[in-house]
Design a protein around this motif. Structure first.
Motif, PDB file in Angstrom:
ATOM      1  N   LEU A   9      20.347  63.761  -4.388  1.00 32.10           N
ATOM      2  CA  LEU A   9      20.190  64.111  -5.646  1.00 32.10           C
ATOM      3  C   LEU A   9      18.717  63.628  -6.088  1.00 32.10           C
ATOM      4  O   LEU A   9      18.124  62.723  -5.838  1.00 32.10           O
ATOM      5  CB  LEU A   9      21.001  63.037  -6.515  1.00 32.10           C
ATOM      6  CG  LEU A   9      22.670  63.792  -6.542  1.00 32.10           C
ATOM      7  CD1 LEU A   9      23.541  62.290  -7.202  1.00 32.10           C
ATOM      8  CD2 LEU A   9      22.858  64.786  -7.186  1.00 32.10           C
ATOM      9  N   ASP A  35      18.285  68.311  -2.184  1.00 30.82           N
ATOM     10  CA  ASP A  35      19.291  68.299  -3.408  1.00 30.82           C
ATOM     11  C   ASP A  35      20.069  69.590  -3.072  1.00 30.82           C
ATOM     12  O   ASP A  35      21.022  69.425  -3.891  1.00 30.82           O
ATOM     13  CB  ASP A  35      18.377  68.335  -4.776  1.00 30.82           C
ATOM     14  CG  ASP A  35      17.593  69.369  -5.094  1.00 30.82           C
ATOM     15  OD1 ASP A  35      17.620  70.404  -3.988  1.00 30.82           O
ATOM     16  OD2 ASP A  35      17.012  69.455  -6.134  1.00 30.82           O
ATOM     17  N   SER A  38      24.183  68.188  -2.306  1.00 34.78           N
ATOM     18  CA  SER A  38      25.190  67.834  -3.487  1.00 34.78           C
ATOM     19  C   SER A  38      25.735  69.128  -3.985  1.00 34.78           C
ATOM     20  O   SER A  38      26.803  69.164  -4.309  1.00 34.78           O
ATOM     21  CB  SER A  38      24.487  66.925  -4.483  1.00 34.78           C
ATOM     22  OG  SER A  38      23.473  67.554  -5.046  1.00 34.78           O
ATOM     23  N   CYS A  74      23.095  58.828  -1.529  1.00 32.14           N
ATOM     24  CA  CYS A  74      24.134  59.491  -2.138  1.00 32.14           C
ATOM     25  C   CYS A  74      25.772  59.110  -1.621  1.00 32.14           C
ATOM     26  O   CYS A  74      25.729  59.400  -0.249  1.00 32.14           O
ATOM     27  CB  CYS A  74      24.041  61.032  -2.049  1.00 32.14           C
ATOM     28  SG  CYS A  74      25.066  62.149  -3.277  1.00 32.14           S
ATOM     29  N   PHE A 117      29.443  61.665 -10.448  1.00 33.64           N
ATOM     30  CA  PHE A 117      29.755  62.863  -9.476  1.00 33.64           C
ATOM     31  C   PHE A 117      31.011  62.619  -9.003  1.00 33.64           C
ATOM     32  O   PHE A 117      31.458  61.812  -8.187  1.00 33.64           O
ATOM     33  CB  PHE A 117      28.618  62.725  -8.480  1.00 33.64           C
ATOM     34  CG  PHE A 117      28.628  63.947  -7.513  1.00 33.64           C
ATOM     35  CD1 PHE A 117      28.493  65.191  -7.976  1.00 33.64           C
ATOM     36  CD2 PHE A 117      28.546  63.735  -5.998  1.00 33.64           C
ATOM     37  CE1 PHE A 117      28.341  66.352  -7.065  1.00 33.64           C
ATOM     38  CE2 PHE A 117      28.511  64.748  -5.034  1.00 33.64           C
ATOM     39  CZ  PHE A 117      28.289  66.184  -5.875  1.00 33.64           C
ATOM     40  N   THR A 120      32.238  61.645  -5.290  1.00 29.69           N
ATOM     41  CA  THR A 120      32.099  60.107  -5.016  1.00 29.69           C
ATOM     42  C   THR A 120      33.465  59.148  -5.246  1.00 29.69           C
ATOM     43  O   THR A 120      33.652  58.591  -4.127  1.00 29.69           O
ATOM     44  CB  THR A 120      30.788  59.503  -6.076  1.00 29.69           C
ATOM     45  OG1 THR A 120      29.779  60.185  -5.618  1.00 29.69           O
ATOM     46  CG2 THR A 120      30.972  58.056  -5.650  1.00 29.69           C
ATOM     47  N   GLN A 175      26.482  55.164  -7.884  1.00 28.29           N
ATOM     48  CA  GLN A 175      25.576  56.286  -7.682  1.00 28.29           C
ATOM     49  C   GLN A 175      24.195  55.449  -7.928  1.00 28.29           C
ATOM     50  O   GLN A 175      23.850  54.557  -8.775  1.00 28.29           O
ATOM     51  CB  GLN A 175      25.664  57.530  -8.285  1.00 28.29           C
ATOM     52  CG  GLN A 175      26.826  58.179  -7.870  1.00 28.29           C
ATOM     53  CD  GLN A 175      27.160  59.020  -8.802  1.00 28.29           C
ATOM     54  OE1 GLN A 175      28.142  58.989  -9.356  1.00 28.29           O
ATOM     55  NE2 GLN A 175      26.413  60.054  -9.244  1.00 28.29           N
TER      56      GLN A 175
END
Length: 209
Positions: A9, A35, A38, A74, A117, A120, A175
């Motif tokens: 991210l 990125d 993700s 991440c 997110f 997660t 995060q």
């Protein structure tokens, strides 16, 4: 000493760089950002062998540059990072959340786990040991606000969600991008708040010095 920081991210580099400045400024940091990781995970809905191979290539590249340690930032990619750990047994490789999990479990048995997110909150709970009660909290709309450059709204939404975690022993921000809201979350819930960047830097420093 060189530490490789591998990000999925674009919001992740500033909080970990800030944690290093405050807690361990001596190492040279290198940032690797993809990125699309993700976005691809959100599209596919699950980790795949192809995703794991991408992580292995990133880990090997970091190792080949001379990195003394590798930190992934991440928290939705735990199994992929485990594969890198196995692939690079002579290099310390940290998941973004493992140090924070250790610190959270030392604080109590009821842990509020906040994320912006959604994947997660699927990948991270199995990393906690038995006997820990997790209270997961997805902060709806916060990541979209941050993606749009609206940090204050991100932090306000995190603080609002944190008011539901006042019965927890500790609140863990899952995060790196959430670290910016730590003070607002602590004020809202009145509980100790742990961030992945600070915990990770403390553990890396203990491992490498």
């Amino acid at each position: 000493m060189r530490i490789a920081l591998i990000h999925a991210l674009r919001h992740s580099p500033p909080p970990i760089e800030d944690a290093f400045r405050r807690l361990w400024p001596e190492p040279t940091l290198m940032n690797l950002l993809d990125d699309s990781l993700s976005r691809d995970l959100a599209r596919d809905g699950a980790l795949t062998p192809t995703m794991t191979e991408r992580f292995l290539r990133l880990g090997r590249y970091a190792r080949d540059t001379g990195a003394d340690g590798i930190l992934f930032t991440c928290s939705a990619f735990g199994p992929c990072i485990d594969a890198v750990k196995e692939d690079l047994p002579d290099t310390p490789v940290l998941k973004p959340n493992e140090a924070m999990i250790e610190e959270a479990c030392a604080r109590g048995s009821r842990v509020g786990l906040m994320a912006t997110f959604a994947p997660t909150l699927a990948s991270m709970p199995p990393e906690f040991p038995p006997g820990v009660t997790l209270v997961p909290m997805l902060i709806e709309g916060a990541l979209a606000a941050l993606d749009g450059g609206d940090g204050p709204t991100h932090d306000r939404l995190a603080a609002k969600a944190a008011t539901k975690l006042r019965d927890c022993d500790v609140v863990a921000l899952a995060q790196f991008s959430l670290a910016r809201a730590a003070n607002a979350v602590a004020a809202a819930c009145g509980r100790p708040v742990l961030t992945t960047p600070d915990s990770a830097v403390r553990k890396l420093r203990a491992l490498l010095t």
